[in-house]
Design an enzyme around this catalytic site. Structure first.
Site, PDB file in Angstrom:
ATOM      1  N   ASP A  30       0.819  -1.216   0.000  1.00  0.00           N
ATOM      2  CA  ASP A  30       0.000   0.000   0.000  1.00  0.00           C
ATOM      3  C   ASP A  30       0.854   1.267   0.000  1.00  0.00           C
ATOM      4  OD1 ASP A  30      -2.193  -1.745   0.293  1.00  0.00           O
ATOM      5  OD2 ASP A  30      -2.096  -1.630   2.481  1.00  0.00           O
ATOM      6  N   GLU A 237     -11.427   0.518  -3.898  1.00  0.00           N
ATOM      7  CA  GLU A 237     -10.646   1.025  -2.763  1.00  0.00           C
ATOM      8  C   GLU A 237      -9.383   1.708  -3.297  1.00  0.00           C
ATOM      9  OE1 GLU A 237      -9.621  -2.451  -0.425  1.00  0.00           O
ATOM     10  OE2 GLU A 237      -8.238  -3.205  -1.946  1.00  0.00           O
TER      11      GLU A 237
HETATM   12  O1  FUB Z   1      -3.507  -3.569   3.111  1.00  0.00           O
HETATM   13  C1  FUB Z   1      -4.849  -3.733   3.484  1.00  0.00           C
HETATM   14  C2  FUB Z   1      -5.766  -3.315   2.402  1.00  0.00           C
HETATM   15  O2  FUB Z   1      -5.481  -4.067   1.220  1.00  0.00           O
HETATM   16  C3  FUB Z   1      -5.640  -1.886   1.949  1.00  0.00           C
HETATM   17  O3  FUB Z   1      -6.185  -0.963   2.829  1.00  0.00           O
HETATM   18  C4  FUB Z   1      -6.294  -1.979   0.641  1.00  0.00           C
HETATM   19  O4  FUB Z   1      -6.141  -0.876  -0.182  1.00  0.00           O
HETATM   20  C5  FUB Z   1      -5.658  -3.239   0.079  1.00  0.00           C
HETATM   21  O5  FUB Z   1      -4.400  -2.984  -0.479  1.00  0.00           O
END
Ligand code: FUB
Length: 338
Positions: A30, A237
């Site tokens: 991330d 996301e």
């Molecule tokens: O790393 C946990 C979660 O997985 C992140 O918040 C999302 O964007 C995905 O990468």
């Protein structure tokens, strides 16, 4: 959310990978990259194997702290600056320190992060430090009006800072309408407009929103909202906003179809019009990125799970150059060759 990499020929992909992990002594993911004080700083999740079962809530992503990586250039070695913030030092947070970001104002640094509170609800918090790599001291309470996951802060040319946030499924964005939480709220039906990320301008103190967050509309090229059933293009996301030649770019993950996509707009609030793919799928279920300019060139920071042999919650951060065509469209990146 299952681990789909089992049937993939990982060695063949490793042989063709366009970039290598920035660090390999720990797993990090991330990446949110910024240039502070003339160097690149990458704010990352620190992946660990907590032994939790895989599920659509992402329980297997049970991270406890954040590490910051420092680089003198995108081609240079990455230095792990150590633990920048640990969940035990965040009064309101219980678990799952997911994707962070950072910002600078008036010589102070602000780390923004999501974590679950004691009720299992994701909130967004802020921690303050004197240096880009921390350490950061968490505020006692989460940011009022900050919920779901994946905060990303964009600094506009006029000095305004905007936080983008939100993610569906495990990120809980589907449980909100108009900033009100109800566990009974769910994703829209396939033929309804998809949920968009949220945006709110930060106030000058950087620890609060200066306004209620609003939803961002992502339109198709005919001006219609992307639909919830359009899994190849709809927002899932990992929002990121950057500016290039005066245009605003919102890029994001499509989650279960594993693309990084982008849309373009004329102001920080949108609407944004879908323009295409930033990157095709990586090894691992999640895909998450940031785009950062360094000395006149643009770079995509991203992660994949090649180093762990495809374990989807043990990821590594990578970087590659990003290019635009003459019309400002991003040239799609193929992480293991075209
Ligand atoms: O790393 C946990 C979660 O997985 C992140 O918040 C999302 O964007 C995905 O990468």
């Amino acid at each position: 959310m299952s681990d789909e990499s089992a049937s993939v020929d990982l060695q063949a992909l490793a042989d063709k990978a366009i970039s290598q992990p920035l660090v390999s002594h720990i797993y990090v993911a991330d990446p949110s990259a910024h240039v502070f004080e003339g160097r690149l700083y990458v704010y990352a999740s620190h992946d660990v194997d907590a032994g939790n079962a895989f599920n659509d809530d992402g329980s297997h992503f049970d991270m406890e702290d954040y590490h910051v990586l420092r680089m003198d250039s995108p081609e240079g070695a990455a230095v792990d600056c150590g633990v920048a913030l640990h969940v035990k030092d965040v009064p309101w947070a219980e678990r799952q320190m997911w994707a962070p970001d950072a910002a600078c104002r008036d010589g102070r640094y602000y780390l923004y992060f999501p974590a679950k509170d004691a009720d299992g609800v994701f909130r967004i918090g802020v921690a303050v430090g004197e240096r880009p790599d921390g350490p950061f001291t968490a505020e006692p309470e989460p940011i009022e009006g900050g919920y779901s996951i994946d905060p990303a802060v964009f600094a506009d040319d006029d000095g305004a800072r905007y936080m983008y946030f939100g993610g569906i499924w495990g990120g809980q964005l589907q449980n909100y309408r108009d900033n009100v939480y109800d566990a009974a709220f769910d994703e829209p039906a396939d033929d309804e407009p998809a949920l968009g990320p949220r945006v709110a301008r930060l106030d000058d103190g950087m620890k609060r929103f200066g306004e209620a967050s609003r939803e961002i509309l992502i339109l198709d090229e005919a001006g219609r909202p992307l639909l919830a059933g359009d899994h190849e293009r709809r927002y899932f996301e990992g929002p990121w906003v950057h500016k290039h030649k005066g245009r605003y770019y919102l890029s994001y993950s499509t989650g279960d179809t594993h693309f990084l996509c982008y849309a373009m707009g004329d102001n920080p609030y949108g609407p944004f019009t879908y323009r295409g793919k930033v990157m095709t799928p990586v090894v691992g279920w999640t895909t998450h990125h940031s785009i950062c300019e360094f000395e006149g060139r643009s770079y995509l920071f991203y992660h994949d799970a090649l180093l762990s042999g495809g374990v989807t919650h043990l990821r590594s951060v990578k970087v590659t150059e990003l290019h635009y065509d003459d019309e400002g469209r991003i040239v799609t990146i193929h992480p293991y060759g075209a």
